[in-house]
Enzyme design. Structure first.
Site, PDB file in Angstrom:
ATOM      1  CG  MET A 139      -1.950  -1.021   1.082  1.00  0.00           C
ATOM      2  SD  MET A 139      -3.506  -0.971   1.894  1.00  0.00           S
ATOM      3  CE  MET A 139      -2.841  -0.793   3.610  1.00  0.00           C
ATOM      4  CG  HIS A 179       7.013  -2.182   1.958  1.00  0.00           C
ATOM      5  ND1 HIS A 179       6.875  -0.986   2.387  1.00  0.00           N
ATOM      6  CD2 HIS A 179       5.954  -2.842   2.020  1.00  0.00           C
ATOM      7  CE1 HIS A 179       5.764  -1.016   3.090  1.00  0.00           C
ATOM      8  NE2 HIS A 179       4.993  -2.109   2.705  1.00  0.00           N
ATOM      9  NE  ARG A 212      -2.325   1.770  10.176  1.00  0.00           N
ATOM     10  CZ  ARG A 212      -2.928   0.631   9.622  1.00  0.00           C
ATOM     11  NH1 ARG A 212      -1.965  -0.448   9.235  1.00  0.00           N
ATOM     12  NH2 ARG A 212      -3.879   0.720   8.927  1.00  0.00           N
TER      13      ARG A 212
END
Ligand code: PAF
Length: 282
Positions: A30, A37, A189
């Site tokens: 996302m 990642h 986040r």
């Protein structure tokens, strides 16, 4: 770096790739990319001829509108970060319309009970949204292999189940959790944490490590109560759940058995930011 915003253009590229019999790895994300990642991308680059990353904040997996609105969207810096790993990555960064048309809804799935516990219990409809987008991404990108982090361990299990139940020809690969130096599990986040909450958050992993040690000699119940106590009077972190579950079924453990493996799962609020983590116990 090839960046596609429309599946139509991407399709042409995929067709050519398939015609050349080249293998394709997909890393669904996302965005707001971080080293976690990048580790998935590196693994995909090692094992495939070509690698694609999808960057799409999927609206149907959010049960909280505010969380969806505030989710970081940083495509430009994501692309710059990807370039530090390789220029030879295919980016699919679609609009909501390209993926969903005018029907932004999720399919109702059952995942043999894996969907009921933990994230499924606390984030209503979340795994229907995840299942819907991942199935759609697999149809659009047609990867041979797809890479997911173990930080979302329940999601990983559910995607494996999705592939099995729907006979989707994709090999789902789970990759270890990437952590900051102080132990906090990497997450998009984390960038939204205010400094005092960021400083407090390594407490989550420290507690998981202590729980793992205690689980060697104590029952799942005793360890769970101990963890709940650690958070009871914490000034900044609010525990949403701590569960010790069977790694295969994700059902909460009542009585330990020697021939099974277990994992501890935790969700914590740091201010309004929800953080999750987990650890293998045996
Ligand atoms: O883990 C994520 O980032 C998302 O849930 C995923 C798998 C990309 C689906 O939107």
């Amino acid at each position: 770096m090839e960046i596609y915003h429309k599946k139509q253009n991407l399709n042409q590229f995929i067709k050519e790739l398939k015609a050349q019999k080249l293998s394709l790895g997909l890393v669904p994300t996302m965005g707001a990319l971080h080293d976690g990642h990048l580790s998935l991308i590196k693994k995909a680059l090692e094992n495939n001829d070509r690698v694609a990353i999808s960057i799409f904040v999927n609206p149907t997996q959010f049960d909280n509108k505010d969380d969806l609105k505030k989710y970081p969207r940083t495509l430009e810096s994501d692309v710059e970060l990807l370039k530090t790993v390789s220029n030879d990555i295919i980016v699919y960064a679609p609009t909501v319309e390209d993926v969903y048309g005018d029907n932004v809804t999720s399919v109702n799935y059952t995942f043999d009970g894996l969907e009921h516990a933990m994230e499924g219990k606390f984030r209503h409809g979340h795994f229907d949204g995840v299942g819907t987008i991942v199935k759609r991404l697999f149809e659009i990108v047609q990867p041979d292999n797809a890479y997911f982090g173990e930080k979302d361990f329940q999601q990983l299990m559910i995607i494996k189940k999705l592939v099995e139940k729907h006979d989707i020809p994709v090999n789902v690969v789970g990759c270890p959790i990437h952590r900051e130096k102080d132990g906090l599990a990497m997450s998009s986040r984390n960038t939204r944490l205010k400094p005092e909450y960021r400083n407090a958050s390594p407490f989550i992993y420290k507690t998981l490590l202590a729980a793992k040690e205690k689980f060697g000699t104590k029952s799942a119940n005793t360890v769970t109560e101990w963890v709940e106590k650690q958070f009871e009077n914490h000034e900044l972190l609010k525990l949403e759940y701590f569960t010790i579950a069977d790694t295969q079924t994700l059902k909460t453990v009542k009585r330990k058995s020697k021939d099974k493996t277990y994992r501890a799962f935790i969700a914590v609020y740091a201010d309004d930011i929800r953080l999750i983590d987990n650890i293998a116990l045996n």
